[in-house]
Design an enzyme around this catalytic site. Structure first.
Site, short mmCIF file in Angstrom:
data_model
loop_
_atom_site.label_atom_id
_atom_site.label_comp_id
_atom_site.label_asym_id
_atom_site.label_seq_id
_atom_site.Cartn_x
_atom_site.Cartn_y
_atom_site.Cartn_z
N LYS A 1 -7.50 22.22 9.41
CA LYS A 1 -7.72 22.69 10.78
C LYS A 1 -7.66 24.20 10.75
O LYS A 1 -6.61 24.80 10.59
CB LYS A 1 -6.66 22.11 11.72
CG LYS A 1 -7.16 22.02 13.14
CD LYS A 1 -6.26 21.17 13.99
CE LYS A 1 -6.97 20.85 15.30
NZ LYS A 1 -6.04 20.25 16.26
N GLU B 1 -4.74 -2.63 4.67
CA GLU B 1 -4.38 -3.20 5.98
C GLU B 1 -5.52 -3.98 6.62
O GLU B 1 -5.35 -4.63 7.63
CB GLU B 1 -3.95 -2.07 6.94
CG GLU B 1 -2.60 -1.46 6.61
CD GLU B 1 -2.68 -0.28 5.65
OE1 GLU B 1 -3.66 -0.19 4.88
OE2 GLU B 1 -1.75 0.55 5.65
N TRP C 1 -11.76 21.60 13.25
CA TRP C 1 -11.73 20.77 12.05
C TRP C 1 -12.73 21.26 11.01
O TRP C 1 -13.84 21.66 11.36
CB TRP C 1 -12.13 19.32 12.39
CG TRP C 1 -11.19 18.57 13.30
CD1 TRP C 1 -11.48 18.16 14.55
CD2 TRP C 1 -9.87 18.13 13.02
NE1 TRP C 1 -10.42 17.48 15.09
CE2 TRP C 1 -9.41 17.46 14.17
CE3 TRP C 1 -9.01 18.26 11.93
CZ2 TRP C 1 -8.14 16.90 14.25
CZ3 TRP C 1 -7.75 17.71 12.01
CH2 TRP C 1 -7.32 17.04 13.16
N THR D 1 0.84 -1.19 0.00
CA THR D 1 0.00 0.00 0.00
C THR D 1 0.87 1.24 0.00
O THR D 1 1.88 1.30 0.71
CB THR D 1 -0.94 0.05 1.22
OG1 THR D 1 -1.62 1.30 1.22
CG2 THR D 1 -0.22 -0.15 2.54
P1 AMP Z 1 -6.34 1.64 0.35
O1 AMP Z 1 -5.49 0.91 1.29
O2 AMP Z 1 -5.64 2.09 -0.89
O3 AMP Z 1 -7.61 0.91 0.07
O4 AMP Z 1 -6.76 3.00 1.03
C1 AMP Z 1 -7.43 3.01 2.26
C2 AMP Z 1 -7.86 4.40 2.57
O5 AMP Z 1 -8.79 4.85 1.57
C3 AMP Z 1 -8.62 4.52 3.87
O6 AMP Z 1 -7.77 4.64 4.98
C4 AMP Z 1 -9.43 5.78 3.63
O7 AMP Z 1 -8.65 6.94 3.85
C5 AMP Z 1 -9.76 5.69 2.16
N1 AMP Z 1 -11.09 5.09 1.98
C6 AMP Z 1 -11.41 3.82 1.70
N2 AMP Z 1 -12.73 3.67 1.58
C7 AMP Z 1 -13.28 4.89 1.80
C8 AMP Z 1 -14.62 5.40 1.83
N3 AMP Z 1 -15.67 4.65 1.57
N4 AMP Z 1 -14.76 6.70 2.11
C9 AMP Z 1 -13.71 7.51 2.35
N5 AMP Z 1 -12.43 7.08 2.32
C10 AMP Z 1 -12.22 5.79 2.06
#
Ligand code: AMP
Length: 548
Positions: free
Chosen positions: A444, A331, A449, A186
């Site tokens: 911020k 993760e 926020w 990732t």
């Molecule tokens: P990845 O490991 O590339 O799938 O990225 C994970 C990250 O994507 C998460 O920690 C979030 O920040 C973002 N993410 C995944 N799903 C969503 C969702 N439905 N809405 C907002 N952010 C999301």
């Protein structure tokens, strides 16, 4: 006293064995890189996956060796999902949209022994081959007739030749369920990409949980088309789920434009699909332009980034497709929460229901979550207080691959058994989590926020907006203020003041972005997400020097 039930290990190979025995004639349909449509069944897939496992054994692949793939969603990739993990080696899916330096870094870090690739990625293989120190051969996922000539790659093998040399009577390894099965890197965190190493057990538990009715709701009556790539957290587990429940699988290959997707969805009568919001924008754009409707699609899973409420509404109201908004991370294998309604929500108005569905949703059984303040204390589930989101569970990463204990933040929280997601969220009294921001990507302003996601969602609801991103811009008085970066729809007229006026009444006045910058394109990362860091680099100083 222990229970007296059988000790059967939870293994990935058991999924394809089950699919063969109980859903042997269920189809797997793939659009191939070669251009045509390929069809076969779970029974065929099982046979070829075993042949591939046998072929890899003959090549000398050992338990826990890493085998890389650079491939689209397709049946050969599925055979590797089962063949590689089933023989006790580790399937390492590499994201081909990454820069070649990162691909080489990842292949070296993982110490990949072989790399399988779709023909579309031949130029990438040519660029990285010389830098992949541990790779013994590259395998083109095609037949002899389509093998590249004079590719200039030492040790290039042909997938179909390898399968033909395999052993059809190969029997799956009796592995320990804790054995590693799959590896995904990732780049969602800072620094070099980090490897998340799944086990057979974590993958199987994730599959059970993700298939449930209040999760992805998959059954033998479904036809599933994962648009989300098999190199992005195992296509959110759908290739495993389909085998567990006996659903037909449809793979789009490299053709992810609105027209190609729509034609495949219709031709194969797909009932369930899954992908990130940017993909659905292309599909919805095509439907709108052509005045088309879906004849079979019932549900779509939208995740990976916030599903804009305007998109949710369009799918549900204009096309009768239920949207399941899901949140997860590499993760987390990846599923953490899904926005499935409870009985009490059914009596609500459509608007109220959509507000609930717009949240990232409730935790799957197996995932425990909480939000904490800067002091680490848990915050209340009131739907308003936001804090750092922490999770734990049997399919949550304990530490990154070869990380020697993880980074300091990771170690701190891991010591207490929680994984810090880097997301900032609220949780309401019904357990619906809503991402309000990311701790590395928050605004911020004057110590308060501001949720950039809310601001983007409002902009996205404006009919002239094609894409919107909100970043924290440095500000002389308030430290940071929201700045909106917008791509207009083709031929649309829209100016700053009109867009800012669109915010009136929708949010607290002080949340309104300070300015709007119109651009031709917003930079997207390898998984289709907006690269806010690049926007911050480019426009982060835009508000400096302005009057407060
Ligand atoms: P990845 O490991 O590339 O799938 O990225 C994970 C990250 O994507 C998460 O920690 C979030 O920040 C973002 N993410 C995944 N799903 C969503 C969702 N439905 N809405 C907002 N952010 C999301």
């Amino acid at each position: 006293m222990n229970g007296l039930m059988m000790q059967k290990q939870l293994l990935i190979s058991s999924l394809i064995v089950h699919a063969d025995r109980h859903h042997g004639d269920t189809e797997i349909v793939s659009r191939r890189v070669e251009g045509d449509i390929h069809r076969y069944t779970f029974r065929d897939c099982h046979r070829r996956a075993r042949q591939m496992a046998g072929a890899l054994s003959r090549l000398g692949v050992q338990l826990s060796d890493r085998i890389g793939t650079l491939a689209w969603n397709g049946y050969r990739h599925l055979e590797l999902y089962y063949g590689v993990s089933g023989m006790g080696a580790i399937l390492h899916t590499i994201n081909p949209r990454l820069h070649e330096d990162q691909v080489a870094y990842i292949a070296n870090h993982a110490e990949d022994q072989y790399i399988f690739f779709d023909l579309s990625f031949l130029p990438l293989i040519q660029a990285v081959a010389g830098h992949c120190k541990t790779v013994k051969a590259f395998i083109a996922m095609t037949d002899q007739a389509h093998m590249p000539k004079n590719a200039g790659i030492d040790k290039l093998l042909c997938y179909e030749d390898l399968i033909a040399q395999g052993l059809p009577d190969y029997t799956w390894q009796a592995l320990d369920e804790e054995a590693a099965s799959t590896l995904c890197y990732t780049s969602g965190t800072t620094g070099d990409p980090k490897g998340v190493l799944y086990s057979h057990r974590s993958s199987l538990l994730h599959t059970y949980a993700a298939a449930l009715p209040d999760a992805l709701n998959c059954s033998a009556r479904d036809t599933i088309l994962p648009v989300v790539p098999m190199f992005h957290v195992n296509a959110w587990g759908l290739p495993y789920i389909a085998c567990m429940v006996g659903a037909k699988l449809v793979f789009p290959g490299p053709a992810l434009d609105g027209k190609s997707l729509y034609e495949l969805l219709e031709a194969e009568q797909v009932t369930l699909s899954a992908g990130v919001p940017t993909v659905w924008q292309g599909l919805l754009g095509y439907l709108e332009e052509k005045g088309q409707q879906f004849s079979s699609m019932k549900r779509t899973i939208i995740g990976g980034a916030t599903c804009p409420p305007a998109m949710l509404r369009k799918f549900q109201e204009a096309y009768g497709v239920a949207v399941l908004h899901a949140w997860g991370m590499t993760e987390l294998s990846p599923m953490g929460t899904v926005g499935a309604l409870k009985t009490k929500h059914l009596a609500m108005s459509a608007d109220e229901r959509r507000a609930v569905q717009s949240k990232q949703g409730r935790a799957l059984f197996g995932i425990d979550m909480k939000i904490v303040g800067p002091d680490g204390n848990e915050l209340s589930w009131d739907g308003a207080t936001s804090g750092d989101l922490l999770v734990r569970g049997p399919w949550v990463v304990r530490e990154y691959f070869k990380s020697a204990g993880g980074d300091p933040l990771q170690r701190d929280h891991a010591a207490q058994g929680w994984f810090p997601t880097g997301d900032v969220a609220t949780i309401d009294a019904d357990g619906f989590m809503q991402i309000t921001d990311r701790s590395k990507d928050v605004i911020k302003s004057g110590g308060e926020w501001i949720g950039s996601i809310d601001l983007e969602n409002i902009a996205m609801a404006h009919p002239a907006v094609s894409q919107a991103a909100c970043i924290a811009a440095k500000h002389a008085k308030w430290d940071e203020r929201p700045l909106l970066i917008v791509v207009r729809k083709p031929q649309a007229q829209l100016e700053r003041d009109e867009l800012l006026a669109f915010y009136e009444g929708k949010i607290a006045k002080w949340w309104t972005p300070d300015d709007v910058i119109f651009v031709d394109a917003i930079p997207l990362g390898a998984t289709g997400k907006i690269q806010k860091n690049r926007l911050r680099e480019q426009f982060g100083d835009h508000l400096i020097g302005r009057r407060p």
